[in-house]
Enzyme design. Sequence first.
Site, PDB file in Angstrom:
ATOM      1  N   ASP A   1       0.216  -0.985  -0.135  1.00  0.00           N
ATOM      2  CA  ASP A   1      -0.292   0.379   0.141  1.00  0.00           C
ATOM      3  C   ASP A   1       0.686   0.883  -0.410  1.00  0.00           C
ATOM      4  O   ASP A   1       0.224   2.278   0.185  1.00  0.00           O
ATOM      5  CB  ASP A   1      -1.058  -0.206   1.167  1.00  0.00           C
ATOM      6  CG  ASP A   1      -0.536  -0.271   2.275  1.00  0.00           C
ATOM      7  OD1 ASP A   1       0.659  -0.166   2.427  1.00  0.00           O
ATOM      8  OD2 ASP A   1      -0.680   0.402   3.705  1.00  0.00           O
ATOM      9  N   GLU A   2       2.084   1.025  -0.037  1.00  0.00           N
ATOM     10  CA  GLU A   2       2.865   2.425  -0.378  1.00  0.00           C
ATOM     11  C   GLU A   2       3.802   2.439  -1.363  1.00  0.00           C
ATOM     12  O   GLU A   2       4.339   1.316  -1.827  1.00  0.00           O
ATOM     13  CB  GLU A   2       3.463   1.941   0.971  1.00  0.00           C
ATOM     14  CG  GLU A   2       3.398   2.674   2.683  1.00  0.00           C
ATOM     15  CD  GLU A   2       4.178   2.158   3.658  1.00  0.00           C
ATOM     16  OE1 GLU A   2       4.723   3.159   3.312  1.00  0.00           O
ATOM     17  OE2 GLU A   2       3.248   2.191   4.725  1.00  0.00           O
TER      18      GLU A   2
HETATM   19 MG   LIG Z   1      -1.572   2.402   4.640  1.00  0.00          MG
END
Ligand SMILES: [Mg+2]
Length: 413
Positions: free
Chosen positions: A105-106
């Site tokens: 998610d990054e």
């Molecule tokens: Mg996150």
Amino acid sequence: MERVILHSDLNNFYASVECLHQPELQGKPVAVGGSVERRHGIILARNTIAKNFGIKTGEAIWQARQRCPGLIVTPPDYGKYIRFSKLAREIYRDYTDKIEAFGIDENWLDVTDSTRLFGDGEHIAHEIRRRMRAETGITVSVGVSWNKIFAKLGSDLKKPDDVSVISPDNYKQRVWPLPAKELLYVGPSTRRKLAKIGLYTIGDIAAVSPAVLTGLLGKWGEYLWSFANGLDTTPVSILGTESMIKGIGNSMTTPRDLENNEDVKMLFYVLSESVAERLRSHCFKGSTVQIHVRDRDLVTIDRQAPLNTHTFVSSEIAEKAFEIFLKNWTWDKPIRSIGVRVTDLVIPDGCTQLSLFDADNRRLKKELLEKCIDDIRSRYGHYSTQRALMLKDTELNANPIEENVIFPVSYFR
Ligand SMILES: [Mg+2]
């Protein structure tokens, strides 16, 4: 020209995706729970409403339910998360091909070359933020800076759905007062070492002489000092290329000499557990295991061998380490120190993650189990859960494990 780096972090990622797919969950406290066994289910992620009930990642589901009886717990569905992760990356790709994933998610983005077309870093960050919400339905927080370390730090400052800029003009006010642990790669062990000599904030690290940090942490101390001063120059790699970290390892000088294979096997498990834990916390898998063994007379061997697949599972690392050891060690002298390291790291992206789902279920279970152990340990401490094997010799097992250096690739060029 100064670089323009963004770090974009999808907010409450798993929980946000679940809420999108199950509209009936909107407005309710929702958690994603990793229940390998239902009784021992752990919260893997939660939405903002659940967060406001005080529910934390890593706590037991039954405990979370006591605090929030209406909590809805839904099982993780990694296939969905990978799809969203790709959708997000498609948006990033409109601005640059220098996209480096850090977990699912990054991402870091180097948008230096696109500022002429799209406006400055802050402008691009807001555009990405608005598009993410409109096109995928989930929100991001974005940090903008001239280096990766501060960009990553910036994405934590204001969330959800917000942008923080850390510039050469404001970093002393915005970054330096923050606790040392906010700096990327400062884990609990490094934090304790720093606190022992009175360094509590990032500003403290920046202000001390680099020689002091080198004395305390070895070569790694120098990197921390440069990170704290905004001097990190590691590049954002092109999408799909290798991670900035070369290998993760731990080694220890044992409290008593090791005399036989059983001792060695146990220590490989102890070391591999902490290596695997750190691989997972940085979202890495590796495909080569290296061992380091030194006897009482300081005669040393370093050997390595490849694994069949990329892994962050401790037993797979430990078994390979022990196999390499059996092949290479002749027991002329007792052993004084021993180490395990995993290299050839990748960030599991869509492809490698997918093989995890259609491949054998046993492997997935092992991976989930180890992730749950991380969650338990992050909540109750490292020794809250132990392999039975390790209870055999508490003297060996209780020795604190040295924190190993993580090597940013650019420092080796
Ligand atoms: Mg996150």
